[in-house]
Design an enzyme around this catalytic site. Structure first.
Site, PDB file in Angstrom:
ATOM      1  N   SER A   1       0.846  -1.202   0.000  1.00 39.70           N
ATOM      2  CA  SER A   1       0.000   0.000   0.000  1.00 39.70           C
ATOM      3  C   SER A   1       0.876   1.244   0.000  1.00 39.70           C
ATOM      4  CB  SER A   1      -0.855   0.005   1.272  1.00 39.70           C
ATOM      5  OG  SER A   1      -0.029   0.258   2.394  1.00 39.70           O
ATOM      6  N   ASP A   2       0.330   2.336  -0.488  1.00 37.36           N
ATOM      7  CA  ASP A   2       0.991   3.594  -0.183  1.00 37.36           C
ATOM      8  C   ASP A   2       0.858   3.744   1.332  1.00 37.36           C
ATOM      9  OD1 ASP A   2       1.135   6.804  -1.870  1.00 37.36           O
ATOM     10  OD2 ASP A   2       2.203   6.026  -0.134  1.00 37.36           O
ATOM     11  N   TRP A   3       1.702   4.595   1.870  1.00 37.44           N
ATOM     12  CA  TRP A   3       1.782   4.682   3.333  1.00 37.44           C
ATOM     13  C   TRP A   3       0.474   5.270   3.904  1.00 37.44           C
ATOM     14  CZ3 TRP A   3       5.383   2.180   1.371  1.00 37.44           C
ATOM     15  CH2 TRP A   3       6.477   1.702   2.072  1.00 37.44           C
ATOM     16  N   GLY A   4      -0.282   4.403   4.533  1.00 36.44           N
ATOM     17  CA  GLY A   4      -1.549   4.836   5.102  1.00 36.44           C
ATOM     18  C   GLY A   4      -2.712   4.707   4.148  1.00 36.44           C
TER      19      GLY A   4
END
Ligand code: GLC
Length: 665
Positions: free
Chosen positions: A227-230
């Protein structure tokens, strides 16, 4: 070291899917070796660890690294070998800092020049974005450092990036926004990073159609999706969609997965599929240890950056003012000016390199023939300008960066004032040259006609002025070309100054993005896609189009360098479909080549076109389709400087049209 899934408890498996901290994969109580990920596309941005722990904030600071040219400048080289050299150089510093995956490249399409992260991206055209992104992946991974192809997908602006759904039709999705990823995944990136935004109403992290059905089943991607961060909203829904690794660690994710398993919303098989891919990633990294060797010194990495930046610099306009070879020249910059290395955010690199001022670099090169001086953006500039033959003015546009978009695409007010004050001196025979440092398209229409030459320097890291000086001094011919259109004004772009409403952005421009848009609607532009001048004069001739099979053609043509300076030329092949029963762009880039052609020499360039070079994506047939009939093959030095063309007729049998899924090869 082979870690078997059988060696892991359920608890260790679930932890493996949810990250250890901000930058690392969980190590399953010591069973799994360290696996550290760091940004970014323009150089290593690694947050310093503290007591062996990765830090979520930036309080510990980032390690010092080489601020390489931004990926948008690397793109303007149109040189895949330099894209490989770029990522290989960054990988060298990853190895030195024990980082296993570099979170790059970003290949998102430049749909609007306002996008804050355009400096991190490659092009408005999917084939340029895909091929340069693919080369970047190859460079780093050939050195044993993994990459993360990002941000998958349809993430084309920063404002509302967490929430605004990109609403896009299937044909546009395939032909424009997915194509860079389809091409770049052929390099087998160790990871693909999903974006934050929803696509057609479903978050990228939970979008099973895009993550599993397209990326895995159709494009054949078998690596780890991170995932992208968050970017993960629901961890178990992301797992069901085939997202393997959530980053960074989030305290609720373990329970989210455990509860979902207990309720039968996910199965042990779902878990094991993702765990297996993560273990394969770790194993790949462990096997790569033997080839992970530091090969360059800090100075050599810097020199690599200079070499890359030099081929990315674009000479936009030149009424004879360049190169500067005699007389007196004044370089005007704001006081204490140093070109911005990069935009802000996760791509910003901490360098300790102190570049020499441009005017001093120029003096070092041809100070015997030209006398250089410097002036600040004050009255001093005007008074000194009167006593010089050539005045070079450095300008930049608004700050760019992650998490925000630009409000305008013009240069700064002070820069404009200085140009307006000095340009009238041309009436006294002075030459005025403007250097533009920006990470994306700039509207220059207010002043472009009042100056003799304009050079687009992009955001070139710590290297840009050392790359630029030999070009201004005439020792090297510029060879960069634009990978995005420079419009006459923001109002002329499709998006204009519209940022969407934070809920849904409808991509009603469809496949007509960038030059495809301006050409369809006959809109004039300041500088077209693929534009870039040279000190050499190239003549194109002898176009040949040879049918190699039912679907493939070999295109060859000669380029002659009619000047007395060796130079590189980027030639581009566009294809025009005369008969399609769907709305298609007037022409589309289908292949390109960058070639060194020595003074007075001729080089024959040979490229291929295949089925996909003629096809459009058919949502009806759910595959790529070629409309039989006439096509024009056009060879150009830019999308508007067209040199050669030939019309061919294509007649494909139904069997060929209906054959196996034809994925970009
Ligand atoms: C950021 C960016 C992504 C980056 C990641 C780690 O939000 O969107 O490009 O790699 O988080 O910093």
């Amino acid at each position: 070291m082979k870690i078997s899934i059988k060696d892991l408890t359920l608890e260790q498996k679930l932890k493996l899917l949810t990250g250890k901290d901000f930058w690392q994969i969980d190590n399953s109580s010591g069973k799994i070796p360290r696996f550290f990920m760091s940004d970014g596309p323009n150089g290593l941005r690694k947050i310093k660890e503290k007591d062996g722990l990765a830090q979520s904030g930036t309080e510990t600071g980032t390690v010092t690294a080489t601020a390489m040219p931004t990926l948008s400048l690397v793109a303007n080289t149109w040189n895949e070998d330099l894209a490989r050299l770029d990522s290989t150089t960054i990988a060298d510093e990853c190895i030195e800092n024990d980082v296993q995956v570099l979170l790059a490249p970003g290949v998102n399409i430049k749909r609007t020049p306002l996008n804050g992260r355009n400096f991190e991206y490659i092009s408005e055209d999917p084939i340029v974005a895909g091929r340069m992104g693919k080369a970047f992946i190859e460079g780093a991974q050939n050195k044993g450092v993994g990459t993360s192809l990002k941000h998958y997908c349809v993430n084309n602006r920063e404002r509302y990036r967490f929430d605004q759904s990109s609403e896009v039709d299937e044909r546009t999705l395939r032909e424009i926004y997915l194509l860079p990823f389809e091409i770049a995944t052929k390099a087998k990136p160790w990871t693909v990073m999903c974006s934050y935004n929803p696509i057609n109403g479903v978050f990228a992290s939970e979008n099973k159609y895009l993550l599993n059905d397209v990326l895995r089943d159709e494009f054949g991607y078998d690596g780890v999706i991170v995932s992208d961060w968050g970017a993960v909203a629901s961890r178990y829904k992301a797992l069901k969609a085939s997202l393997d690794l959530q980053m960074p660690f989030h305290k609720d994710s373990y329970d989210n997965l455990k509860n979902a398993l207990d309720k039968g919303l996910i199965t042990e098989q779902d878990i094991d599929k993702s765990v297996a891919r993560i273990l394969a990633l770790i194993e790949k990294s462990e096997k790569a240890k033997d080839i992970r060797k530091v090969e360059w010194s800090k100075c050599e990495r810097h020199e690599n950056g200079v070499k890359i930046a030099q081929e990315g610099i674009v000479l936009l306009k030149n009424d004879g003012a360049l190169p500067i070879t005699r007389g007196k020249a004044l370089v005007c910059t704001p006081n204490g000016f140093a070109p911005r290395c990069s935009g802000s955010g996760s791509a910003k690199v901490q360098t300790d390199y102190k570049p020499k001022a441009l005017w001093q670099l120029l003096s070092d090169i041809n100070g015997d023939d030209v006398k250089y001086d410097w002036a600040g953006y004050m009255r001093d500039a005007y008074e000194k300008a009167i006593h010089n033959d050539t005045i070079v003015i450095s300008v930049d546009a608004d700050e760019e960066g992650e998490a925000f978009d630009r409000e305008r695409i013009t240069i700064g007010t002070r820069s404009l004032q200085v140009i307006k004050a000095i340009a009238p001196l041309r009436e006294l025979g002075k030459k005025v040259v403007v250097l533009v440092y920006a990470g994306s398209a700039v509207d220059m229409s207010e002043w472009i006609d009042s100056v003799d030459a304009v050079v687009f320097c992009g955001l070139g890291g710590e290297c840009i002025d050392e790359a630029l000086a030999p070009i201004l001094a005439g020792k090297v011919s510029p060879s960069g070309k634009l990978t995005e259109t420079f419009p006459l004004s923001l109002e002329d772009t499709f998006c204009g100054s519209d940022y969407g409403d934070g809920y849904v952005e409808e991509y009603t421009d469809r496949v007509f993005v960038g030059y495809r848009y301006y050409e369809k609607y006959g809109k004039k532009v300041l500088f077209p896609f693929g534009h870039g001048l040279s000190y050499a004069n190239f003549e194109y001739s002898n176009l040949k189009v040879e049918k190699m099979s039912e679907t493939d053609y070999q295109v060859s043509y000669d380029i002659t360098n009619k000047s007395d300076i060796d130079a590189k030329e980027v030639s581009q092949i566009y294809v025009r479909d005369f008969n399609a029963m769907v709305a298609r762009p007037i022409k589309e880039l289908k292949n390109f080549s960058k070639d060194l052609i020595k003074a007075g020499q001729t080089k024959t360039v040979t490229l291929t076109l295949d089925y996909r070079s003629f096809a459009y994506y058919s949502p009806v047939y759910k595959r790529w389709q070629v409309e039989n009939g006439a096509f024009e093959i056009i060879v150009g030095s830019s999308s508007q400087d067209l040199r050669l063309s030939k019309i061919i007729d294509i007649e494909l049998s139904d069997d060929t049209q209906n054959s196996q899924w034809i994925v970009y090869c």
